[in-house]
Design an enzyme around this catalytic site. Structure first.
Site, PDB file in Angstrom:
ATOM      1  CB  THR A  17       7.098 -58.235   5.315  1.00  0.00           C
ATOM      2  OG1 THR A  17       6.015 -59.054   5.727  1.00  0.00           O
ATOM      3  CG2 THR A  17       7.198 -56.994   6.181  1.00  0.00           C
ATOM      4  CG  MET A  95      -5.600 -56.733   4.786  1.00  0.00           C
ATOM      5  SD  MET A  95      -5.407 -58.411   5.427  1.00  0.00           S
ATOM      6  CE  MET A  95      -3.788 -58.291   6.177  1.00  0.00           C
ATOM      7  CB  ILE A  97     -13.232 -61.392   0.707  1.00  0.00           C
ATOM      8  CG1 ILE A  97     -12.575 -61.729   2.050  1.00  0.00           C
ATOM      9  CG2 ILE A  97     -13.858 -62.634   0.078  1.00  0.00           C
ATOM     10  CD1 ILE A  97     -13.531 -62.229   3.110  1.00  0.00           C
ATOM     11  CG  LEU A  98     -10.112 -60.944  -4.739  1.00  0.00           C
ATOM     12  CD1 LEU A  98      -8.907 -61.621  -5.373  1.00  0.00           C
ATOM     13  CD2 LEU A  98     -10.373 -59.582  -5.383  1.00  0.00           C
ATOM     14  CG  ASN A 112      -4.358 -65.612   0.782  1.00  0.00           C
ATOM     15  OD1 ASN A 112      -3.848 -64.494   0.835  1.00  0.00           O
ATOM     16  ND2 ASN A 112      -5.062 -66.113   1.781  1.00  0.00           N
ATOM     17  CG  HIS A 114      -4.663 -67.534   6.544  1.00  0.00           C
ATOM     18  ND1 HIS A 114      -5.427 -66.394   6.617  1.00  0.00           N
ATOM     19  CD2 HIS A 114      -4.866 -68.209   7.693  1.00  0.00           C
ATOM     20  CE1 HIS A 114      -6.082 -66.386   7.769  1.00  0.00           C
ATOM     21  NE2 HIS A 114      -5.762 -67.480   8.445  1.00  0.00           N
TER      22      HIS A 114
END
Ligand code: GAR
Length: 205
Positions: A17, A95, A97-98, A112, A114
């Protein structure tokens, strides 16, 4: 430099979305300085892929499972980004984590969204519905959303935009998630994308 728009890649894992909010903002002229040219999903079943297809945006599925390791997964993403000369990466419900290695390559070039007011309910383990479950368990009366730059610390990069959203009596995690999306995320993320895309274009001169 005659490039008129920053090239944007949106990384997704689920419903998409927030990706849709960005695509709609492009359509309506709220985003004019950047253009989504690539969607990367780490989940082959993500509905976000259908949204990309509907908008005529190229999409790639890159999974950790297929790649075999986090390092190989990140290399595959980096390759896809480099091949399209991506200027700005947007994590929109991504979803995974880099690593520090990855984020260092795109300093102040990864956004990002959040679903809380950072520093509340953020960091490792706080994602998706879990964030809203934690907010309800704590009994906060106000929550919200944050758009921030991504660095090596999960949800720890510089905050760009925040918006507060009321928690109402009887809220379930799902109801609260929807309100936070509608009242905060879908507004903040396109606004931040336009802001940083414009900055990128200005820097390129
Ligand atoms: C959104 O609420 C987003 O903020 C959250 O997951 C949802 C994805 O929805 N992201 C995180 O929790 C990341 N830490 P979407 O796929 O419909 O955009």
């Amino acid at each position: 430099m005659d490039q008129k728009k920053a090239k944007i890649a949106v990384l997704v894992s689920g419903g998409g979305t927030n990706l849709q909010a960005i695509l709609d903002a492009q359509q309506s002229g709220k985003i004019v300085s950047g253009e989504v040219v690539l969607v990367v999903s780490n989940n082959p079943n993500a509905y976000a892929l259908t949204r990309a297809a509907n908008a005529g945006v190229e999409a790639a599925v890159i999974t950790k499972k297929d790649c075999g390791s986090q390092a190989a997964f990140e290399s595959a993403i980096l390759e896809a980004l480099a091949a399209r000369e991506i200027d700005l990466i947007v994590l929109a419900g991504f979803m995974s984590i880099l690593s520090a290695d990855f984020t260092a390559r795109y300093e102040r070039r990864i956004l990002n969204v959040h679903p809380s007011l950072i520093p509340s309910f953020c960091g490792q383990g706080f994602y998706g519905l879990r964030v809203h479950e934690a907010a309800l368990a704590k009994g906060v009366k106000v929550t919200g959303a944050t758009v921030h730059f991504v660095n090596e610390i999960p949800d720890g990069g510089e905050i760009l935009l925040q918006k507060a959203v009321e928690v109402l009596p009887g809220d379930t995690p799902e109801v609260l998630q929807r309100r936070v999306m509608e009242q905060a995320e879908w507004q903040l993320l396109p606004a931040a994308v336009e802001m940083i895309s414009r900055e990128i274009l200005e820097k390129k001169g």
